[in-house]
Design an enzyme around this catalytic site. Sequence first.
Site, mmCIF file in Angstrom:
data_model
loop_
_atom_site.group_PDB
_atom_site.id
_atom_site.type_symbol
_atom_site.label_atom_id
_atom_site.label_comp_id
_atom_site.label_asym_id
_atom_site.label_seq_id
_atom_site.Cartn_x
_atom_site.Cartn_y
_atom_site.Cartn_z
ATOM 1 N N GLU A 194 19.614 -28.905 23.943
ATOM 2 C CA GLU A 194 19.110 -27.713 23.181
ATOM 3 C C GLU A 194 18.130 -28.331 22.236
ATOM 4 O O GLU A 194 17.233 -27.134 21.754
ATOM 5 C CB GLU A 194 20.359 -27.337 22.247
ATOM 6 N N HIS A 233 21.408 -34.202 23.432
ATOM 7 C CA HIS A 233 21.163 -32.646 23.060
ATOM 8 C C HIS A 233 20.147 -32.092 23.679
ATOM 9 O O HIS A 233 18.880 -31.954 23.049
ATOM 10 C CB HIS A 233 21.049 -32.698 21.432
ATOM 11 N N CYS A 238 27.575 -32.640 23.326
ATOM 12 C CA CYS A 238 27.851 -33.163 22.177
ATOM 13 C C CYS A 238 29.256 -33.338 21.731
ATOM 14 O O CYS A 238 30.231 -33.675 22.493
ATOM 15 C CB CYS A 238 26.918 -32.979 20.909
#
Length: 235
Positions: free
Chosen positions: A213, A211, A108
């Site tokens: 994560e 993303h 990001c």
Amino acid sequence: MNRPLIGLIPLYDDEKESLWMLPGYMDGIVSAGGTPLMLPLTEDEDMLGQMTELCDGFLLTGGHDVSPALYGETPIEACGACCPARDAMEKKLLALALERDMPVLGICRGIQFLNAALGGTLYQDLPQQRPSRIEHHQKPPYDIPVHKVTIVEKTPLAELLQVPVLAVNSYHHQAVKELSPQLTAMAYSEDGLVEAVYMKEKPFVWGVQWHPEFSWKTEESSRKILEQFVKAAKK
Ligand code: MN
């Protein structure tokens, strides 16, 4: 035990004047076979040098908007808050990491930072500067894909994932505008934004606009990206 040590750039909370970390970055690196280590924010050359000795790779996490000064612009009103301490540290740390051919993954803000630090520019605010019907700023839960990206053939991402199109989550209001001459695009959103990049001449310097994560538990592609990064850090 052969777990590479991955240095994570901390996020900064302006209100609490506090460094913090999303568990997804930590747990995602653990799951991918690495040991995550949250770093302090510093510009001290000796400490940064020490970090490159100690760590096997660096994860440039999400967070504040990259300062437009980094790509020679003044902030427009819709540009979000910046974090000068992160910009300054990441710039110095990236230079050291590149000198040593260390693996770097930008997520990001991380892909945006890579692009800005390497001579590219950013959209300071997508809704204002590049309006689109595609949802780039989803509401939670953040592990749900909201738009597709087309993966560029013959790039390392295409080789890794072996699919032409990928559905990804999306939580960003800035994005790559002019791509750095040192970066090559690996994926584009349906509305034509660069959503993944790499440095051709480096073993592993990648950035993704989505993303992993948030999605590594549910999306195999996100796990594969984190695993590829950690694998590169093992060499
Ligand atoms: Mn997006």
